[in-house]
Structures are given as structure tokens and as C-alpha cells.
Design an enzyme around this catalytic site. Structure first.
Site, mmCIF file in Angstrom:
data_model
loop_
_atom_site.group_PDB
_atom_site.id
_atom_site.type_symbol
_atom_site.label_atom_id
_atom_site.label_comp_id
_atom_site.label_asym_id
_atom_site.label_seq_id
_atom_site.Cartn_x
_atom_site.Cartn_y
_atom_site.Cartn_z
ATOM 1 N N ASP A 206 31.697 82.444 15.044
ATOM 2 C CA ASP A 206 33.504 81.896 15.845
ATOM 3 C C ASP A 206 33.048 80.230 16.785
ATOM 4 O O ASP A 206 31.808 80.771 17.404
ATOM 5 C CB ASP A 206 34.107 82.752 16.607
ATOM 6 C CG ASP A 206 35.474 82.434 17.454
ATOM 7 O OD1 ASP A 206 36.608 81.757 16.705
ATOM 8 O OD2 ASP A 206 34.917 82.324 18.599
ATOM 9 N N GLU A 268 32.382 77.905 12.360
ATOM 10 C CA GLU A 268 33.335 76.952 12.945
ATOM 11 C C GLU A 268 33.284 75.447 14.529
ATOM 12 O O GLU A 268 32.674 76.294 15.176
ATOM 13 C CB GLU A 268 34.388 77.551 13.718
ATOM 14 C CG GLU A 268 35.600 76.915 14.318
ATOM 15 C CD GLU A 268 37.035 77.792 15.405
ATOM 16 O OE1 GLU A 268 37.804 77.326 15.729
ATOM 17 O OE2 GLU A 268 36.402 78.893 16.232
#
Length: 529
Positions: A206, A268
Site C-alpha cells: 500500500d 501501489e
């Protein structure tokens, strides 16, 4: 069909991954919140889609200030989701069904309730004092730099215990880890090892390029011609994120995952130069496998020219991951259909996603063609949406419960009122309703995923652009002696393209009149040439 893919070597390359938001998939214990046993009970549905694996958004111990992306214990399950034994049961069931399991890892920040931060904030000389980003106030008491958080307001919060500011790129409840500290890196690698030892097949990382900051704390320069919703939109985000020290850390993580068999890593990456950073952290064989960003999640309309532009950024030797919907974005049908028939548009977008070069990520409910839910202001829970209402994409609208049986109480999600309300439009789009309809989005999704799974050209082949005009996107995918022609009308008017002689249809949406080359709105074609 076509060539076999060496899935033992690189099962992940071109694999279709199904994203599950655990709070919203299935509630097994009647508390209104989805959980791990609920997911396990519904894995037959996921397997029936034909996907290669699942990505689970965070289920770790958390105060839920940002609904799990604020982690207070990286190596345990939050009680609202179940237990570690529940996760092991999920993992075993997924593997029995042939599904890989990818889990989120949040390395840029923790929760302010994490024991590391609780200790760090107590003094400037404790063992965790340098595990987070602390800095003195300027002489006038203002924050150390002009950095702004993604969600709202300054990226600095004053802490009276240390008489310093701590940094947070997101919520104040998400203090920034100091990844410049080798001990912090090692602690995170130990977390990764914990889950790898348990048997997970990989990680989605993330907000990875938020992991390192410029240690000089230099101000961010202003952005030319900003279109602001939040203060950070005024800045070029060059000092609070996207630092060169990320690459050696990524290489340490890859060295760890290489100790295990066939593990997958996807980052990401957001920001102004997302493509460059994605390619940097995935270059060669000693970094991550792939990365994805927000090109197709909050960019402009998905037009032929835009798809061509994005795919051109990924030449041979690079490998992207692609998503049209996820937990942070407005669902694709609501964002881009622009008055076109929603179910037909959902099919068109699913087929396009599955024909592009890279790893397709399908978000739960995307196989049903769900709209972005309308969530009334008084039911909003997303702190970003509440703070910036109504100028926001409202992430809650992408996180409402899965609809399993439209006629059952709580649509088959559970026995209690769910944590977010159902959108009434979703009830007619339930899994049960679409199972009974051979022409449904769900049934088409299965056929489209099977088409990709069975075709080496779609899964791993070359991408060559043939046409990108106002309406028609045409390209080929080629692997060995298999070449597929893929055509999509992404516009609002009929497009013109004559198929080459001898092209053998594999699947189509709509059709051109024989010999006319006229492709109506929402039509698509995949054929062998």
C-alpha cells in the site's frame, strides 16, 4: 487454446486477481461487518469466476480510523474480522480451490495506537524514538515544513509529550514510519516473513512510494495551475514521498520473498511520475514483480486515445498491473458510462481489462456491474469523504456490502444491518439473480476471464496498437503463433473498422453488419488472425 503458460515459473504474470474488501464481502457472525469466515464461505463464488487469486484488503488489528490501513498489530487479525486461525482456514480453503492469496502490507505508516508509536512519543531517547518522523517546530511554533497530508490539512501534528511534531502523509492517526532507520526496515521485513511463513502467496504494498521522505524536510514547491480539493493539491509532492532510498528497501523485500517459492509482489504507486516510479521499483529481477497506479482509477474518461497513451508507457520488458475499480475509486460504471447502458458498459469494461497487457485486478462487485453506491451524508464513515464533502469521490460508495441474494434480508450479506447501507439499485444485480440469467454481467465475466486464462496471447503476449480514434480502440495480442485481434467501441458513436480476411471470432459484444465494418456503441470483438 494457444500456448501453455509456464505457471510454475511465473504463475502471477498476466494472472487475474480478485480484490476483496473484507468488511463488505460476507458477515458470518451477525455483527454487520464482513469477516474472514464470511470470505471463506464465499470462496466457491470467487473460484467459479476463474480468477487466479484474491487480494485481501487489510484485516489486521486496527482502531479503524482509516478502516484497517492504520495498523496497530501487523501480525494479528482484528477481532471484528476473526482470528489468526480463521485466516489460516481461509488460506487453506483458497489453496484447495486453486486460488492464490495476496494480502495488503502497509509499510509507510502505522496506527497511532501501535505499540511502536506509543513508545516513540514518550521521549526523545527511548528505543523507538527514531522509528517515526519527528521534528522540532520552527521558531514561531509552526510545522517543520509546508507538507500537506493527502486527506486534509498539514502533514504534521504537534505532540506535547516530545514537544515535537510528527509527520503523517494521511490521517493524524497514521504516523509516518521512518524507513531511513534500518531497524524499522528489519521490523517490516520480519512482518513479511511472518505471513510468508504462514503460506500467503504475496503482497500488495500500500502507498509504497510514501514510505520514504526527504530527510532535509525541504518544503514542497507549489504546483502550477492547481485544481485543488485539498491543500496537498497545491503542491508538487517531491519531498514528502518518492525518494531514491525506496529502491534498496524494495530489493531487501524481494530478496526475502525469493527465499520462498513463487511469491508475488505488487506495489501501489501514486503521484505525478507514477509510471516512472513503478518502472523503477519493478526493473530487473531483483525488485518487485509489478505495480499499479491510478491511471484507470481516477484519470480521465477511458477513451481509445487514453488507453493507447497509458499502454504506450509500458514497453516490452516492463509489466504493469491494471484496475478499473477498487476501494479508493468510483466504480467504473458510474464514473465512465456517461449515459450508456450500464450492464453493457460493465461487460465492455471487463472484456477490455482482461484483454490488456498486464495483470488485471477485478474489484468485488465488478463482476456484477455494480454502480458506485449512493451513501447519504449521515451514513458516511470514510474520514476523507466526510471532511471534504461534497467535493470528494466518496470511497464509501465503493465499499458497500456485496449483494448475494436480492430477495433475502440484508441481501444475503448477513443477518444484521450492515456497516454501510445497500444501494437499492444493487439488489436487482445480486449474484443469485445473475446466476439465473445467461446474459448477465456475471455470466459474461466468467466467459471473459476464461478467455484470458486459456490464451497465452492475452495472458502474457505482446501488445500492438492498430487503431485509436474517437470511438474505436483496436490492438493485437500475440504470443508465439497465436495472434488475437481485439476491438472495442469505447465511444458514443458507431466506429468504422474492417476486420482482416479470415479473422475467426472468439467472442463479441454486439456486432458489425457483415462486411460493413461498422461497429455500434458498446460493441467489442476478439478474434484469431
Amino acid at each position: 487454446m494457444g500456448h501453455e503458460v509456464d505457471v510454475k515459473e511465473e504463475w502471477w504474470r498476466g494472472a487475474t486477481i480478485y480484490q476483496i474488501y473484507p468488511r463488505s464481502f460476507a458477515d458470518s457472525n451477525g455483527d454487520g461487518v464482513g469477516d474472514l469466515p464470511g470470505i471463506t464461505a464465499k470462496l466457491d463464488h470467487v473460484a467459479s469466476l476463474g480468477v487466479d487469486g484474491i487480494w485481501l484488503s487489510p484485516f489486521f488489528t486496527s482502531p479503524m480510523a482509516d478502516y484497517g490501513y492504520d495498523v496497530s498489530d501487523y501480525c494479528d487479525v482484528d477481532p471484528v474480522f476473526g482470528t489468526l486461525d480463521d485466516f489460516r482456514a481461509l488460506l487453506d480453503r483458497a489453496h484447495a480451490l486453486g486460488l492464490k492469496v495476496i494480502i495488503d502490507q502497509v509499510y509507510a505508516h502505522t496506527s497511532d495506537a501501535h505499540p511502536w508509536f506509543a513508545e516513540s512519543r514518550m521521549s526523545r531517547d527511548n528505543p523507538y524514538a527514531d522509528w517515526f518522523v519527528w521534528a522540532d517546530a520552527k521558531p514561531d511554533g509552526s510545522p517543520p515544513s509546508n507538507w500537506q497530508s493527502v486527506f486534509y490539512g498539514p502533514a504534521w501534528t504537534w505532540d506535547a509529550r516530545r514537544k515535537q511534531y510528527y509527520m503523517h502523509n494521511f490521517l493524524p492517526e497514521q504516523p509516518q514510519l521512518n524507513l531511513h532507520n534500518e531497524a524499522v526496515q528489519q521490523a517490516l521485513l520480519d512482518v513479511a516473513k511472518f505471513w510468508l511463513d504462514m503460506g500467503v502467496d504475496g503482497f500488495r504494498l500500500d502507498a509504497l512510494n510514501f514510505g520514504f521522505h526527504n530527510a532535509s524536510l525541504a518544503d514542497n514547491p507549489p504546483r502550477a495551475n492547481p485544481d485543488p480539493t485539498r491543500p496537498h493539491d497545491f503542491q508538487q509532492l517531491i519531498n514528502n514521498m518518492s525518494q531514491p532510498e525506496l529502491v534498496p528497501f524494495v530489493e531487501r523485500l524481494r530478496a526475502l520473498t525469493d527465499l520462498y517459492d513463487a511469491r508475488f509482489t505488487v506495489a501501489e504507486i501514486g503521484g505525478a511520475d507514477a509510471t516512472g516510479e513503478m518502472q523503477l521499483v519493478t526493473a530487473g529481477n531483483a525488485r518487485l514483480n509489478t505495480a499499479y497506479n491510478f491511471d484507470f482509477l481516477d484519470g480521465p474518461q477511458i477513451t481509445p486515445a487514453y488507453v493507447a497513451k497509458v499502454m504506450a508507457r509500458w514497453p516490452e520488458g516492463t509489466w504493469p498491473s491494471l484496475a478499473f475499480s477498487n476501494h479508493d475509486a468510483v466504480r467504473i460504471v458510474s464514473r465512465c458510462a456517461q449515459g450508456r447502458e450500464p450492464a453493457a458498459y460493465a461487460k465492455l469494461m471487463l472484456l477490455l481489462l482482461l484483454c490488456l497487457r498486464g495483470n488485471p485486478f477485478v474489484y468485488y462487485g465488478e463482476e456484477l456491474g455494480l454502480h458506485h453506491a449512493e451513501v447519504p451524508f449521515e451514513r458516511l464513515l470514510d474520514p476523507e469523504a466526510i471532511r471534504n464533502w461534497p467535493e470528494t469521490k466518496c470511497r464509501d460508495g465503493a465499499r458497500t456490502p456485496m449483494v448475494w441474494h436480492g430477495a433475502e434480508p440484508q441481501a444475503g450479506f448477513g443477518t444484521a444491518e450492515p456497516w454501510l447501507p445497500f444501494d437499492p439499485r444493487h439488489l436487482a444485480q445480486s449474484v443469485a439473480a445473475q446466476e439465473a440469467d445467461g446474459n448477465s454481467v456475471l455470466q459474461f465475466a466468467r466467459r471473459a476471464i476464461a478467455l484470458r486464462r486459456e490464451s497465452a496471447a492475452l495472458r502474457t503476449g505482446d501488445f500492438t496498437l492498430i487503431n485509436a480514434d474517437e470511438n474505436l480502440l483496436v490492438f493485437t495480442r500475440r504470443f508465439g503463433d497465436e495472434t488475437l485481434l481485439c476491438l472495442f467501441n469505447l465511444g458514443h458513436e458507431t466506429g468504422q473498422f474492417l476486420l482482416p480476411a479470415g479473422c475467426e471470432e472468439i467472442t463479441a459484444l454486439g456486432s458489425a453488419l457483415p462486411g460493413s465494418g461498422a461497429w455500434p456503441v458498446l460493441s467489442a470483438y476478439v478474434g484469431r488472425i
